[in-house]
Each structure stands twice: as C-alpha cells, then as structure tokens.
Scaffold this motif. Structure first.
Motif, PDB file in Angstrom:
ATOM      1  N   ARG A   1      45.140 -56.075 -22.077  1.00 40.92           N
ATOM      2  CA  ARG A   1      45.002 -56.800 -20.822  1.00 40.92           C
ATOM      3  C   ARG A   1      43.887 -57.835 -20.950  1.00 40.92           C
ATOM      4  NH1 ARG A   1      47.943 -54.970 -16.879  1.00 40.92           N
ATOM      5  NH2 ARG A   1      46.660 -55.964 -15.286  1.00 40.92           N
ATOM      6  N   VAL A   2      44.180 -58.936 -21.648  1.00 42.09           N
ATOM      7  CA  VAL A   2      43.209 -60.014 -21.836  1.00 42.09           C
ATOM      8  C   VAL A   2      43.856 -61.335 -21.438  1.00 42.09           C
ATOM      9  CG1 VAL A   2      41.952 -58.836 -23.667  1.00 42.09           C
ATOM     10  CG2 VAL A   2      43.886 -60.301 -24.258  1.00 42.09           C
ATOM     11  N   MET A   3      43.013 -62.273 -21.030  1.00 40.25           N
ATOM     12  CA  MET A   3      43.475 -63.611 -20.677  1.00 40.25           C
ATOM     13  C   MET A   3      43.014 -64.648 -21.697  1.00 40.25           C
ATOM     14  SD  MET A   3      42.746 -63.517 -16.552  1.00 40.25           S
ATOM     15  CE  MET A   3      43.314 -65.196 -16.315  1.00 40.25           C
ATOM     16  N   LEU A   4      41.849 -64.423 -22.294  1.00 39.15           N
ATOM     17  CA  LEU A   4      41.270 -65.400 -23.209  1.00 39.15           C
ATOM     18  C   LEU A   4      41.816 -65.204 -24.619  1.00 39.15           C
ATOM     19  CD1 LEU A   4      37.581 -65.275 -21.925  1.00 39.15           C
ATOM     20  CD2 LEU A   4      39.396 -66.874 -21.282  1.00 39.15           C
ATOM     21  N   PRO A   5      41.996 -66.292 -25.371  1.00 40.89           N
ATOM     22  CA  PRO A   5      42.651 -66.196 -26.684  1.00 40.89           C
ATOM     23  C   PRO A   5      41.749 -65.750 -27.825  1.00 40.89           C
ATOM     24  CG  PRO A   5      42.176 -68.498 -26.183  1.00 40.89           C
ATOM     25  CD  PRO A   5      41.767 -67.697 -24.973  1.00 40.89           C
ATOM     26  N   GLN A   6      40.468 -65.564 -27.599  1.00 42.82           N
ATOM     27  CA  GLN A   6      39.580 -65.201 -28.690  1.00 42.82           C
ATOM     28  C   GLN A   6      39.891 -63.783 -29.195  1.00 42.82           C
ATOM     29  OE1 GLN A   6      38.474 -66.706 -25.891  1.00 42.82           O
ATOM     30  NE2 GLN A   6      38.175 -68.691 -26.907  1.00 42.82           N
ATOM     31  N   PRO A   7      39.947 -63.612 -30.514  1.00 45.33           N
ATOM     32  CA  PRO A   7      40.260 -62.287 -31.072  1.00 45.33           C
ATOM     33  C   PRO A   7      39.242 -61.224 -30.686  1.00 45.33           C
ATOM     34  CG  PRO A   7      39.548 -63.817 -32.795  1.00 45.33           C
ATOM     35  CD  PRO A   7      39.779 -64.628 -31.577  1.00 45.33           C
ATOM     36  N   GLU A   8      37.975 -61.639 -30.498  1.00 44.48           N
ATOM     37  CA  GLU A   8      36.969 -60.646 -30.125  1.00 44.48           C
ATOM     38  C   GLU A   8      37.238 -60.059 -28.739  1.00 44.48           C
ATOM     39  OE1 GLU A   8      35.111 -64.827 -29.681  1.00 44.48           O
ATOM     40  OE2 GLU A   8      36.373 -63.723 -31.112  1.00 44.48           O
ATOM     41  N   GLU A   9      37.865 -60.849 -27.849  1.00 45.59           N
ATOM     42  CA  GLU A   9      38.226 -60.333 -26.524  1.00 45.59           C
ATOM     43  C   GLU A   9      39.277 -59.231 -26.656  1.00 45.59           C
ATOM     44  OE1 GLU A   9      37.454 -60.924 -23.187  1.00 45.59           O
ATOM     45  OE2 GLU A   9      35.652 -61.921 -23.945  1.00 45.59           O
ATOM     46  N   ILE A  10      40.244 -59.474 -27.529  1.00 44.68           N
ATOM     47  CA  ILE A  10      41.300 -58.485 -27.734  1.00 44.68           C
ATOM     48  C   ILE A  10      40.720 -57.216 -28.347  1.00 44.68           C
ATOM     49  CG2 ILE A  10      43.505 -58.024 -28.866  1.00 44.68           C
ATOM     50  CD1 ILE A  10      44.024 -61.041 -28.843  1.00 44.68           C
ATOM     51  N   GLU A  11      39.866 -57.399 -29.347  1.00 47.49           N
ATOM     52  CA  GLU A  11      39.251 -56.244 -29.994  1.00 47.49           C
ATOM     53  C   GLU A  11      38.416 -55.445 -28.996  1.00 47.49           C
ATOM     54  OE1 GLU A  11      39.679 -54.936 -32.809  1.00 47.49           O
ATOM     55  OE2 GLU A  11      40.717 -56.460 -33.972  1.00 47.49           O
ATOM     56  N   LYS A  12      37.731 -56.144 -28.101  1.00 45.32           N
ATOM     57  CA  LYS A  12      36.891 -55.464 -27.131  1.00 45.32           C
ATOM     58  C   LYS A  12      37.710 -54.594 -26.195  1.00 45.32           C
ATOM     59  CE  LYS A  12      33.089 -56.240 -23.888  1.00 45.32           C
ATOM     60  NZ  LYS A  12      32.135 -57.226 -23.333  1.00 45.32           N
ATOM     61  N   ILE A  13      38.811 -55.133 -25.686  1.00 47.24           N
ATOM     62  CA  ILE A  13      39.616 -54.344 -24.745  1.00 47.24           C
ATOM     63  C   ILE A  13      40.257 -53.156 -25.454  1.00 47.24           C
ATOM     64  CG2 ILE A  13      41.836 -55.554 -24.950  1.00 47.24           C
ATOM     65  CD1 ILE A  13      40.229 -54.337 -21.697  1.00 47.24           C
ATOM     66  N   ILE A  14      40.650 -53.347 -26.725  1.00 50.21           N
ATOM     67  CA  ILE A  14      41.243 -52.238 -27.475  1.00 50.21           C
ATOM     68  C   ILE A  14      40.208 -51.137 -27.713  1.00 50.21           C
ATOM     69  CG2 ILE A  14      42.241 -51.560 -29.693  1.00 50.21           C
ATOM     70  CD1 ILE A  14      43.640 -54.261 -29.799  1.00 50.21           C
ATOM     71  N   ASP A  15      38.985 -51.531 -28.035  1.00 45.64           N
ATOM     72  CA  ASP A  15      37.922 -50.542 -28.237  1.00 45.64           C
ATOM     73  C   ASP A  15      37.632 -49.774 -26.948  1.00 45.64           C
ATOM     74  OD1 ASP A  15      37.679 -51.195 -30.888  1.00 45.64           O
ATOM     75  OD2 ASP A  15      35.992 -52.572 -30.603  1.00 45.64           O
ATOM     76  N   LEU A  16      37.669 -50.482 -25.810  1.00 43.82           N
ATOM     77  CA  LEU A  16      37.445 -49.813 -24.532  1.00 43.82           C
ATOM     78  C   LEU A  16      38.571 -48.816 -24.225  1.00 43.82           C
ATOM     79  CD1 LEU A  16      36.126 -52.813 -22.433  1.00 43.82           C
ATOM     80  CD2 LEU A  16      34.853 -50.724 -22.946  1.00 43.82           C
ATOM     81  N   ILE A  17      39.796 -49.212 -24.547  1.00 45.37           N
ATOM     82  CA  ILE A  17      40.923 -48.292 -24.355  1.00 45.37           C
ATOM     83  C   ILE A  17      40.730 -47.053 -25.226  1.00 45.37           C
ATOM     84  CG2 ILE A  17      43.404 -47.982 -24.741  1.00 45.37           C
ATOM     85  CD1 ILE A  17      43.761 -50.943 -23.999  1.00 45.37           C
ATOM     86  N   LYS A  18      40.271 -47.277 -26.456  1.00 39.58           N
ATOM     87  CA  LYS A  18      40.040 -46.151 -27.371  1.00 39.58           C
ATOM     88  C   LYS A  18      39.044 -45.158 -26.774  1.00 39.58           C
ATOM     89  CE  LYS A  18      38.723 -45.094 -32.144  1.00 39.58           C
ATOM     90  NZ  LYS A  18      38.266 -45.644 -33.445  1.00 39.58           N
ATOM     91  N   GLU A  19      38.008 -45.667 -26.117  1.00 32.72           N
ATOM     92  CA  GLU A  19      37.016 -44.792 -25.497  1.00 32.72           C
ATOM     93  C   GLU A  19      37.541 -44.145 -24.220  1.00 32.72           C
ATOM     94  OE1 GLU A  19      32.784 -45.916 -25.419  1.00 32.72           O
ATOM     95  OE2 GLU A  19      33.436 -47.841 -26.244  1.00 32.72           O
ATOM     96  N   ALA A  20      38.384 -44.862 -23.485  1.00 36.14           N
ATOM     97  CA  ALA A  20      38.875 -44.357 -22.204  1.00 36.14           C
ATOM     98  C   ALA A  20      39.920 -43.258 -22.372  1.00 36.14           C
ATOM     99  CB  ALA A  20      39.454 -45.500 -21.369  1.00 36.14           C
ATOM    100  N   VAL A  21      40.759 -43.367 -23.402  1.00 37.86           N
ATOM    101  CA  VAL A  21      41.890 -42.451 -23.545  1.00 37.86           C
ATOM    102  C   VAL A  21      41.470 -40.982 -23.620  1.00 37.86           C
ATOM    103  CG1 VAL A  21      43.744 -41.724 -25.096  1.00 37.86           C
ATOM    104  CG2 VAL A  21      43.514 -44.134 -24.472  1.00 37.86           C
ATOM    105  N   PRO A  22      40.483 -40.596 -24.460  1.00 40.11           N
ATOM    106  CA  PRO A  22      40.122 -39.170 -24.496  1.00 40.11           C
ATOM    107  C   PRO A  22      39.635 -38.648 -23.146  1.00 40.11           C
ATOM    108  CG  PRO A  22      39.187 -40.345 -26.377  1.00 40.11           C
ATOM    109  CD  PRO A  22      39.707 -41.379 -25.451  1.00 40.11           C
ATOM    110  N   CYS A  23      38.924 -39.485 -22.408  1.00 39.04           N
ATOM    111  CA  CYS A  23      38.420 -39.066 -21.093  1.00 39.04           C
ATOM    112  C   CYS A  23      39.572 -38.876 -20.112  1.00 39.04           C
ATOM    113  CB  CYS A  23      37.434 -40.102 -20.562  1.00 39.04           C
ATOM    114  SG  CYS A  23      35.990 -40.377 -21.610  1.00 39.04           S
ATOM    115  N   ALA A  24      40.454 -39.866 -20.038  1.00 41.92           N
ATOM    116  CA  ALA A  24      41.594 -39.779 -19.121  1.00 41.92           C
ATOM    117  C   ALA A  24      42.515 -38.638 -19.508  1.00 41.92           C
ATOM    118  CB  ALA A  24      42.358 -41.097 -19.114  1.00 41.92           C
ATOM    119  N   SER A  25      42.701 -38.441 -20.795  1.00 42.30           N
ATOM    120  CA  SER A  25      43.575 -37.379 -21.282  1.00 42.30           C
ATOM    121  C   SER A  25      43.006 -36.011 -20.946  1.00 42.30           C
ATOM    122  CB  SER A  25      43.764 -37.513 -22.792  1.00 42.30           C
ATOM    123  OG  SER A  25      44.623 -36.511 -23.282  1.00 42.30           O
ATOM    124  N   GLU A  26      41.701 -35.845 -21.113  1.00 36.64           N
ATOM    125  CA  GLU A  26      41.063 -34.575 -20.771  1.00 36.64           C
ATOM    126  C   GLU A  26      41.128 -34.312 -19.275  1.00 36.64           C
ATOM    127  OE1 GLU A  26      36.657 -32.388 -20.904  1.00 36.64           O
ATOM    128  OE2 GLU A  26      36.911 -34.397 -21.765  1.00 36.64           O
TER     129      GLU A  26
END
Length: 866
Positions: A508-533
């Motif tokens: 879920r990004v709007m800006l084309p910079q690759p670092e934006e995409i990497e950032k949102i993916i890293d946040l999802i990685k951190e969120a998933v274990p919490c939401a799953s638990e």
C-alpha cells in the motif's frame, strides 16, 4: 371423522374443515398455466391462496411456495426466506443458493441464475408461488423478483398472489401475451357457488334469502364462510331457514365479533392463549410451535381449525388466515410481558439454529435480549454487506446505551460495522474515546478481549489509510492487540471473524521510490505476528504475499514464486482466504508468462476449490475476476463472466479491491476494441484508492488503448507517465503482460526523437513483451483438459435427451430439425442446448462440438443409470 377427533375435548366448529371445489377457478388457473407468469390479485378473504394452493396440489408439480412478509423488505431476511422455500422444492439448489449473498448486483444475479439453470430438468414443469407480494416495497428485493420472474426459464411458472397490483414492471411480459391475470371479480363466489357451499354446511336457503346473503357478502369468500357459520348456529335443526332469518348487519361490520363468538369462544383457554402467542411469530414451523406450546396436544387441536389455520406442505409451516391473524394480533394485550418474551426468546433460538439470523436479531430485540443479539452478530463475517451493516447499526442506535455497559462486546461489533460502512474517521474517533473507558473496567478476560478488538481495529484503519497519511504508528496498535490477547483466557477468534479483507494490492504505497515499498513490506512483516497472535492467524501469509507481489512486478519470477507459494501455504493454514486468492492470482500470472501448462491447470483447479469455502464471502466475485483476467489474456473472452462485460455494475467487494474488477473490465473492453469504454473505466480507476502498482497497471493499459485508437501523442504521453512511476523501483512486468500490444507501442516509441523515456528501459520492455506474446500464443493454443476441463464441466452427467440433442448438434442439424427428429418443441430444444452448454462449459455450438469430440461424447453410447 376419526375416533381421535371424537375423543378430543375441543368443540369442532361446524364447517371448519369444509372446502368447496370450484371447477370454474381451476379452469381459469389451468388456462393461465400456459403462461410463464400468473397474477392472482384480490382483497383479503377472497380465497386467493386457497384457490392457488388447491390448483397446485392437483398439478402434482415441483413447487416452491414463498410466503412473503413486511420483513422481507430487508434483503438478507428475504434471502433466508427465499432459500428456505426453495429447499422444499430442491435441497441441492437451496444449498447452493445459501452459499451466496442476496443477488443485488449484476454479477451476483448472473451467478444466482446459473444455479437453477444447471439443475432444472428440461421438459419438467416447475411452479414458484410468491404469496402476499403486496407487502414488498424494497427496491432491491422487487428488482430481484422482477428479473427472476422475467428470466427465460420456459418450464418455470411464476404465480404472484397479491392484494394489489404488484410493484413489478411486467409490461414487456404482458405485451407479449406471456402474463395471465385472475382478478378479484374472477375470485368472487357466484351465487350458485355460495349456495353449493352452504349445502356442504347443511344450510338450506330459499331463493329470497340466498339473494339477500349474496347481496350482502358480494361473493367475498371469507364473509360467505362466516355467514355460513352464523346461519348454521342460528338454525341448528338443519331445516330450511325462513327468508327473514338472515341478518346481514351482523356480518360485515362485526367480522371480528363473529370470529370471537363463532371460532374462539368454544375453544379452551389454553388453546386461545396459544393461538394469540402464534400471532407474535412470523414463520410457524412445526418444530418451533412445539417449543412454544410445550406439548404436541395443542398443535393437534390447533390443526383442526382448518378454515383459519392450515399446514402448508410447500412452506413446511402453518399459515393463519389474514383476517384471523389480524384478530389474534388485536388480542395480544391478553398476554403478559413474560409470555411474550418467552415466545420471542424461543423463536430467536430456533431461528438462529436454522440459520435465519435476521429473524433471530429481530426477535431478540423485541425480547430486549441484547446478549442474544451479540451472539448473533458475532457469528457474522468481519465485513458485512452495506445494507445488513446499516440495519445492525440502526438497531444499535435505537437500543438503550446500557447495552454497551451490560454487553461490552457490542463496542467491538459497533466499530466493526462502522469499518464495514467505510466510516473510518468515525470508527477511529469512537475507539479513541472508548479504549480509556474500557481500561477502567474490572479485570476479566472479557475486558482484554474488547481491548484486543479495539486495537486490531485501530491497526486495520491505520494500515488502510497509510498510503495517504504515511503514518506508520498503526504497528503499535497491532502490538497492543497481541499483548491484550494474552490475557483473554481460552478465547481464540475463528473464521469468519479472524479474516483480513484485502485491498487491490498488498504493498500500500503511492510513491515510486523502492525504499517506500521496502518500508511498507518491513512494517507488514512486523505486524503479521502480532495480528496473527491476537486474532487466530489473522494476516498470516500477508508478508510473503507483499514480497511476492513486489518481486512479480519487478519481473523476478523465481523469487516471486517462492514467496507466493509460502504466502499461499500460510494463508490457507490460517483461513486467510483473500490472501490465498491473491497469491493464486499472481502465481497464475507467473505461470502464464512462462507457459507452464500443468501449473496453470493446477491453479485453475485451486481457484475452483475456493468456491467451496463457506466463510470466504466474496469467493464468487474474486473467482470471476481472476479467471476473467486469464480468459482475456488467452483469448477466451466468451468465458468471461457477463457482469465483467457490462459498462458498469457495482459489486460487494470492499472499497479498494474494486480496482482489480475495473482492471479486468478495462482489459475486456480493450480486447473488444471498445476504446471509449476502456478510458471511461480507467478514468476513476481507484475510486479514491490510488496505489502505485495499480496506477502503473492502469496507465500502461491506457497507453496501449490510446495508441490503438490512433491517439499517438496521448499514448506516448501516458506511456511516459507510466514509466516514470515504474522505473525507480524497476516495476516493468505490467508492461510486459500487455504482450504484442505493448510490443507495437514500444516499437513506435523507440522511433520517436526527443521522447522523454530511457531507451534501454523501452528496449527491455519491447523485448520481454515480444517473448511474452509468443508464450501466450502457445498457452492459448493448448487443448483444455485436466483441471481446466474440470472447471469447464467435465464429468457432468448428460441425460438421454441431452445426449440426443448433443449428437444432433454434432451432425449440424438446425433447432427446428432437432425438434422434429426428437418430437419435442423448439423451446425444449433451446433449453436443452443451454443445459448442455452449462454442463460442458461450452461457449457456443462449435465449442460444444469440439468438447464432445474430445470427450468422445458425440458417438452413440449407453448412458450409465439411464
């Protein structure tokens, strides 16, 4: 009369079991039966229902009797009622209908039509009765019935029973002579029929008295019946009554008084109170009546009031005559509050057990049982259809505020409903006000369950809106939800409550910079274990999906496949159906680009298997979208769901996921060379959700469309915009998927001077698109078999008639010739051909012949079981 009846302590009302056969009405209905639609209209007490019921019983035809009520103006309640009625006629059809929501959109209606179409036996007659149509005013329900009744099923007769002209547009049917009417004037008793009825009651009328009775009753069946009861009791010796014996003033103004004296008064007090209790209930199922009565003796005694209460085998329920029901409702004040609550509680429990959740909610509300309402609401999916969500929100708004104190789970449910309706700001505001108050509650597992739910909702709202706010604090909400879940005791959320609703893309990004995409993916990685638990596996597989999505758009097929397969596994293990579906979609696109035939067939089979997942509420919509994309890519546009071919039709997908639907719709229009329709569809592509990857896909498609419509300048401009978005992160594969169309566009662009596009980027797209087009052609030329053939309907048993017609198709006979050879009507030929197409998954005659040849169905053979 049976010995058991003689032993009963219930006085038998004279004439209560007497019915007059009316050949005149049967003849009218028999003549009307030649039409697909019959309207039987007349006021209360004119014998509409009994006339139709009697006729239908004589026909010995499969019948669904749909008893409508005012609560059927709520879509979900109507659908439960509709499915229950169909189940009496066909349990198989009803089971399939129950798996889908109320069809209030084009695609859902098409899906609904396909269910009976595949199950109806050509040449066999079916009847569907819609009783009390005058009670309906909800436009979606009326629109559904209008389209259902006018749908081309030549062997289905629809009978509409109504006190007034039904609010349906049936002018087209009437203008073609396909609609028959039986009016109030037709239904009125003739004088001769009235006299014949009185003879059945052993009431003999001299001519002058008969004329007086008929003049007063005006042929009204119910008034004639009451007059007969009055005369029977007034002259018990069964002799011929004098002309002056009839008192017309007693009947018409005092029908309820007559019911009181002639029907109710002779009944025991227990039965009277039981009948009044029944007026509180809408659907009088036998099992429910036993619950309310407490014993079967009252049921047997009630059943003897044949003129007023009868068992309807089509509804599998008892029916109370309208006027008698109105009388009983007027007596409800005789019941104590405790008695009423007992009836509503039992009805709610029965409704819940029989999956009639709207009835359960309504009865629990009447009983003031908000704990019961919570139990029903918590069994509903996480995201509700708009109308159901609004209905529940209205219910909660009119409930006392104490429901949140006494039943704190309502806090979560209310917030969930606001999110379903897209009211994110209101939902967040209420959460911020509620959480501090909940923290002050006494310590208990329930308190932490509420706090878990509140924090999960805050996390979802933040994640949904992150593309606009770029506020990444939502991660802390998921962490807090996980902490609270450890204090909930043994409670673990299960499907459908634990499912996550996807938007158009995982990243879920709007800006084309690759670092934006990497950032949102890293946040999802951190969120998933919490939401799953916190919520029993919620969001499991989403990190792998996001990684796979990013790699897919970059053209890194092997890396994408690895992540997507893992995301598929995790999502499937934890009932994250939308994540599973999205992973299958990307895998299908990868395998198509690599021409991996076996894998393609496997994915198609997996997509079909998702249709059996009852808690995957949007499975049919996503199935049509994903397979529609595949069929467009491979040139099988005849197999694309029709709703995706329309200019525009809203669906029940969540706000963000509509992007995928519009992308597939635009691709279809491009294939059909309907360029204005492509541009119109893409103009409001995201409907407010403007994600990077969706923007790249839509601009690439728009550029191709403009070039094909000879707007070269516009094509190059939009292509440059698309490349500007895609190039920083190397997201070139959406261009490649446009195959030869993109190859043609980039070839033309490479010849332009001063075009603000990197030449090496265009050359790579051109080269990859050319290779992709060749692989696409290879896939499109493959014969269908395996899982894909299974999808197309292989294995569906053809009847002897269908086999005969299929062989005629293979021989090239016309429909007229088939009708003559098979000694059937042309309409039967047409319906049989439609059934063959459905079972074989064929698009047209040529497709059916090819499939039949491949499956060796065109030769003479013995059909098993025939």
């Amino acid at each position: 009369m049976s010995e058991q009846l003689f032993r009963s302590n219930i006085p038998i009302t004279p004439g209560s079991q007497v019915y007059l056969k009316r050949p005149r009405i049967d003849l009218l209905l028999e003549k009307a039966w030649q039409n697909p639609v019959i309207i039987v209209a007349g006021g209360a007490g004119f014998g509409k229902t009994y006339a139709v019921y009697s006729f239908v019983k004589q026909c010995n035809t499969k019948t669904a009797w749909i008893q409508l009520s005012e609560r059927d103006n709520i879509d979900e309640h109507f659908w439960e009622n509709f499915v229950a009625a169909i189940s009496v006629m066909s349990g198989d059809i009803a089971q399939k209908l129950a798996a889908i929501n109320f069809p209030d959109t084009e695609q859902q209606f098409e899906r609904y039509l396909g269910i009976p179409r595949g199950s109806i036996v050509p040449g066999e007659k079916y009847i569907v009765v819609y009783d009390d149509m005058h009670l309906l005013n909800d436009k979606p329900v009326l629109r559904f019935l209008e389209r259902t009744i006018t749908s081309p099923f030549p062997n289905i007769v629809s009978i509409i029973i109504s006190r007034t002209e039904p609010a349906l547009n049936l002018m087209k049917m009437e203008s073609k002579g396909l609609l028959a009417r039986i009016t109030e004037e037709d239904l009125r008793f003739t004088r001769e029929e009235m006299v014949s009825y009185f003879r059945l009651l052993d009431v003999k009328l001299p001519p002058q008295a008969a004329a007086a009775v008929y003049q007063d009753t005006e042929g009204w069946a119910f008034a004639i019946h009451l007059a007969g009861l009055f005369l029977k009791n007034a002259f018990p010796n069964r002799g011929t009554m004098p002309d002056a014996g009839y008192m017309p003033s007693v009947i018409r103004p005092n029908i309820f008084k007559l019911i009181e004296s002639e029907v109710m008064a002779p009944l025991p007090e227990a039965l009277q109170r039981f009948l009044i209790k029944l007026s509180l209930v809408e659907r009088l199922a036998p099992e429910l009546l036993i619950e309310i009565a407490g014993n079967s003796a009252l049921i047997k005694d009630m059943a003897r009031l044949g003129s007023y209460i009868r068992f309807d085998t089509y509804l599998n329920a008892y029916r109370i005559h309208h006027l008698f029901l109105d009388y009983l409702k007027g007596r409800q004040n005789c019941l104590s509050a405790k008695e009423k609550i007992d009836v509503w509680e039992k009805t709610a429990a029965w409704s819940m057990a029989n999956n009639q959740k709207m009835d359960a909610i309504s009865c629990y509300e009447k009983a003031g049982n908000y704990a019961g309402i919570v139990s029903v609401l918590y069994s509903l999916p996480l995201i509700l259809p708009d109308r159901l969500a609004q209905y529940v929100l209205d219910l909660m708004d009119r409930s006392p505020q104490s429901i949140y104190r006494d039943y704190p789970l309502n806090i979560i449910i209310r917030n969930r409903i606001l999110i379903s309706l897209g009211r994110y700001e209101q939902a967040k505001k209420e959460l911020m006000q509620i959480i501090p108050l909940v923290r002050q509650m006494p310590e208990s597992p329930g308190k932490h369950r509420i706090l878990m739910g509140c924090n999960m909702h805050l996390g979802f709202i933040g994640f949904i809106d992150v593309m606009r706010t770029r506020n990444y604090d939502f991660l802390e909400s998921f962490r807090e939800a996980a902490r609270e879940s450890r204090l909930m005791g043994n409670y673990v959320p299960r499907p459908p409550v634990n499912g996550v609703s996807m938007g158009s893309h995982a990243c879920r990004v709007m800006l084309p910079q690759p670092e934006e995409i990497e950032k949102i993916i890293d946040l999802i990685k951190e969120a998933v274990p919490c939401a799953s638990e916190a919520m029993g596996g919620c969001m499991s597989g989403m990190y792998e999906l996001a990684r796979g999505e990013f790699a897919f758009f970059r053209g890194e097929a092997d890396r994408a496949e690895k992540f997507l397969l893992e995301g598929l596994r995790r999502g499937r293990e934890n009932a994250q159906y939308e994540i599973e579906n999205r992973a299958l979609f990307y895998l299908l696109r990868i395998y198509l680009g690599q021409a991996r035939i076996s894998e393609i067939r496997y994915i198609l089979g997996q997509l079909e298997a998702e249709l059996d997942l009852p808690f995957f509420m949007t499975r049919y919509l996503y199935y049509d979208i994903v397979t529609g994309w595949y069929y467009i890519q491979t040139g099988q546009t005849g197999r694309v769901a029709s709703w995706l071919k329309n200019d525009y039709e809203e669906n029940e997908l969540n706000f963000g996921a509509r992007v995928l639907e519009r992308l597939v719709r635009a691709k279809f229009y491009l294939y059909e060379k309907r360029y204005p329709a492509v541009l119109a569809t893409l103009e409001n592509f995201g409907g407010g959700e403007s994600l990077l990857m969706g923007n790249i896909e839509t601009k690439a498609l728009e550029a191709v469309c403009r070039y094909q419509s000879r707007d070269r300048e516009g094509a190059f401009r939009v292509l440059a915009e698309a490349c500007e978005l895609a190039a920083p992160a190397g997201l070139f594969f959406p261009f490649v998927e446009l195959g030869k169309d993109m190859r043609t566009l980039t070839s033309a662009a490479l010849k332009q001077e001063n075009l603000p596009l990197p030449r090496d980027w265009l050359e790579r797209i051109n080269r990859e698109a050319s290779s992709y087009a060749k692989k696409l052609f290879f896939v499109a030329e493959q014969p269908r078999d395996g899982a894909e053939r299974k999808f197309a309907g292989e294995g569906a048993a053809l009847s002897r008639r269908e086999m005969e017609i299929l062989r005629s198709l293979c021989q090239g006979l016309t429909r007229k010739e088939m009708a003559r050879v098979s000694s059937i009507s042309i309409n039967t030929v047409k319906s049989t051909i439609r059934s063959i197409y459905n079972k074989l998954g064929a698009v047209n005659r040529a497709d059916a012949v090819r499939i039949a040849t491949e499956m060796n169905l065109s030769a003479e053979r013995q059909i098993p079981g025939q």
